[in-house]
Design a protein around this motif. Structure first.
Motif, PDB file in Angstrom:
ATOM      1  N   THR A 136       0.853  -1.228  -0.061  1.00  0.00           N
ATOM      2  CA  THR A 136      -0.008  -0.168  -0.174  1.00  0.00           C
ATOM      3  C   THR A 136       0.799   1.309  -0.053  1.00  0.00           C
ATOM      4  N   ALA A 137       1.952   1.293   0.760  1.00  0.00           N
ATOM      5  CA  ALA A 137       2.881   2.635   0.962  1.00  0.00           C
ATOM      6  C   ALA A 137       3.378   2.731  -0.260  1.00  0.00           C
ATOM      7  N   THR A 138       4.055   1.274  -1.237  1.00  0.00           N
ATOM      8  CA  THR A 138       4.777   1.585  -2.446  1.00  0.00           C
ATOM      9  C   THR A 138       3.645   2.151  -3.222  1.00  0.00           C
ATOM     10  N   TYR A 139       2.481   1.928  -3.386  1.00  0.00           N
ATOM     11  CA  TYR A 139       1.628   2.469  -4.215  1.00  0.00           C
ATOM     12  C   TYR A 139       1.429   3.650  -4.040  1.00  0.00           C
ATOM     13  N   PHE A 140       1.280   4.037  -2.922  1.00  0.00           N
ATOM     14  CA  PHE A 140       1.102   5.800  -2.331  1.00  0.00           C
ATOM     15  C   PHE A 140       2.120   6.384  -3.129  1.00  0.00           C
ATOM     16  N   ALA A 141       3.388   5.877  -2.549  1.00  0.00           N
ATOM     17  CA  ALA A 141       4.624   6.640  -3.050  1.00  0.00           C
ATOM     18  C   ALA A 141       4.805   6.741  -4.613  1.00  0.00           C
ATOM     19  N   ARG A 142       4.444   5.806  -5.380  1.00  0.00           N
ATOM     20  CA  ARG A 142       4.405   5.764  -6.795  1.00  0.00           C
ATOM     21  C   ARG A 142       3.542   6.784  -7.357  1.00  0.00           C
ATOM     22  N   TYR A 143       2.189   6.901  -6.690  1.00  0.00           N
ATOM     23  CA  TYR A 143       1.627   8.120  -7.164  1.00  0.00           C
ATOM     24  C   TYR A 143       1.803   9.637  -6.643  1.00  0.00           C
ATOM     25  N   ALA A 144       2.461   9.455  -5.267  1.00  0.00           N
ATOM     26  CA  ALA A 144       3.112  10.937  -4.981  1.00  0.00           C
ATOM     27  C   ALA A 144       4.166  11.457  -5.900  1.00  0.00           C
ATOM     28  N   ILE A 145       5.021  10.397  -6.431  1.00  0.00           N
ATOM     29  CA  ILE A 145       6.145  10.773  -7.316  1.00  0.00           C
ATOM     30  C   ILE A 145       5.148  11.402  -8.681  1.00  0.00           C
ATOM     31  N   LYS A 146       4.496  10.522  -8.991  1.00  0.00           N
ATOM     32  CA  LYS A 146       3.665  10.912 -10.349  1.00  0.00           C
ATOM     33  C   LYS A 146       3.036  12.454 -10.310  1.00  0.00           C
ATOM     34  N   THR A 147       2.547  12.779  -9.062  1.00  0.00           N
ATOM     35  CA  THR A 147       1.793  13.962  -8.859  1.00  0.00           C
ATOM     36  C   THR A 147       2.852  14.868  -8.855  1.00  0.00           C
ATOM     37  N   ASN A 148       3.956  14.662  -8.390  1.00  0.00           N
ATOM     38  CA  ASN A 148       5.326  15.516  -8.597  1.00  0.00           C
ATOM     39  C   ASN A 148       5.460  15.935  -9.992  1.00  0.00           C
ATOM     40  N   ILE A 149       5.706  14.748 -10.566  1.00  0.00           N
ATOM     41  CA  ILE A 149       6.126  14.927 -12.377  1.00  0.00           C
ATOM     42  C   ILE A 149       5.065  15.768 -12.960  1.00  0.00           C
ATOM     43  N   LEU A 150       3.666  15.481 -12.765  1.00  0.00           N
ATOM     44  CA  LEU A 150       2.574  16.101 -13.531  1.00  0.00           C
ATOM     45  C   LEU A 150       2.545  17.456 -13.220  1.00  0.00           C
ATOM     46  N   SER A 151       2.627  18.151 -11.797  1.00  0.00           N
ATOM     47  CA  SER A 151       2.812  19.232 -11.466  1.00  0.00           C
ATOM     48  C   SER A 151       3.864  20.082 -12.235  1.00  0.00           C
ATOM     49  N   GLU A 152       4.959  19.486 -12.395  1.00  0.00           N
ATOM     50  CA  GLU A 152       6.002  19.983 -12.901  1.00  0.00           C
ATOM     51  C   GLU A 152       5.965  19.934 -14.620  1.00  0.00           C
ATOM     52  N   MET A 153       5.129  19.099 -15.209  1.00  0.00           N
ATOM     53  CA  MET A 153       4.866  19.164 -16.488  1.00  0.00           C
ATOM     54  C   MET A 153       3.919  20.460 -16.931  1.00  0.00           C
ATOM     55  N   ILE A 154       2.941  20.547 -15.995  1.00  0.00           N
ATOM     56  CA  ILE A 154       2.124  21.371 -16.717  1.00  0.00           C
ATOM     57  C   ILE A 154       2.363  22.726 -15.740  1.00  0.00           C
ATOM     58  N   ASN A 155       3.210  23.022 -15.089  1.00  0.00           N
ATOM     59  CA  ASN A 155       3.688  24.228 -14.383  1.00  0.00           C
ATOM     60  C   ASN A 155       2.642  24.823 -13.308  1.00  0.00           C
ATOM     61  N   ASP A 156       2.164  23.763 -12.793  1.00  0.00           N
ATOM     62  CA  ASP A 156       1.094  24.238 -11.763  1.00  0.00           C
ATOM     63  C   ASP A 156       1.809  25.040 -10.902  1.00  0.00           C
ATOM     64  N   ARG A 157       0.844  26.304 -10.363  1.00  0.00           N
ATOM     65  CA  ARG A 157       1.402  27.120  -9.505  1.00  0.00           C
ATOM     66  C   ARG A 157       0.632  27.309  -8.241  1.00  0.00           C
TER      67      ARG A 157
END
Length: 237
Positions: A136-157
């Protein structure tokens, strides 16, 4: 968002779930060899969990400092823009950095009613619970990192009134870029304050969840190797 198989050789889920679980089984079958090989790594990981706890404590003190600064600003009739957002970021950092350290100190809620029945049942129920928690924690960590990558890709502020110096964003961005790009990054960096990129306050979430996942896999392996849990509560009853 990104296919990791060309880079890793195997699907990402194999690296995140199958290989750690297989390694845990191997350690259970060969506990002596596993203990000899992993003992130096365990020492290093224990220090890492401790320093994550220290970092969590630092951000907790930061929350106190921000509250005091807000009080002083109010008494002085000075506007402290973004103070609420900064306090929220510090609170999130405190929570996520403390996850792994809290686990190692036995401060997470663990229902142990079935673990007290007998030693054999306690061992394998605890191992099963740790395995489910690690997945469960690994799944959570994977999508936490995915959220980071998406925020950087769309330049979310941020939508608040908080700002950060542009050089700080560049400095932290260097960790995720090739050294060949560093010169260009600094050449394009100004001295202005900019709205906070969302990936910046999201970083503690990614780091904290990764540390929690590592700690759960780590303590599962320790349980299987030593046939006893290494999570002992420090609470005084």
């Amino acid at each position: 968002m990104r296919d990791w198989q060309p880079f890793l050789g195997l699907p990402l889920w194999v690296w995140l779930f199958v290989i750690p679980a297989g390694f845990a089984v191997l350690c259970a079958v060969q506990p002596r060899q596993a203990r000899h090989l992993l003992k130096p790594l365990w020492t290093l990981l224990d220090r890492l969990y401790l320093w994550a706890g220290v970092l969590a404590a630092f951000f907790m003190v930061t929350i106190l400092a921000l509250i005091v600064a807000q009080m002083i600003a109010r008494w002085s009739s000075v506007t402290f823009h973004g103070s609420t957002e900064y306090a929220g970021y510090a609170m999130a950092a405190t929570s996520f950095f403390a996850l792994a350290h809290t686990l190692t100190r036995g401060a997470h809620i663990r229902v142990s009613i079935f673990l007290n029945m007998n030693r054999f049942l306690s061992l394998w129920l605890d191992a099963f619970a740790m395995l489910i928690a690690a997945i469960t924690a690994t799944y959570f960590a994977r999508y936490a990192i995915k959220t980071n990558i998406l925020s950087e890709m769309i330049n979310d502020r941020t939508q608040g009134q908080d700002f950060v110096p542009e050089w700080l964003v560049t400095l932290i961005s260097m960790l995720g870029n090739s050294p060949t790009k560093w010169g260009q990054m600094w050449a394009e960096t100004g001295s202005d304050w900019i709205y906070t990129p969302m990936w910046l306050p999201q970083l503690p979430m990614s780091i904290g969840t990764v540390l929690l996942a590592v700690a759960l896999w780590d303590y599962l392996i320790r349980l299987l190797v030593d046939r006893e849990t290494h999570i002992h509560s420090e609470a005084v009853e």
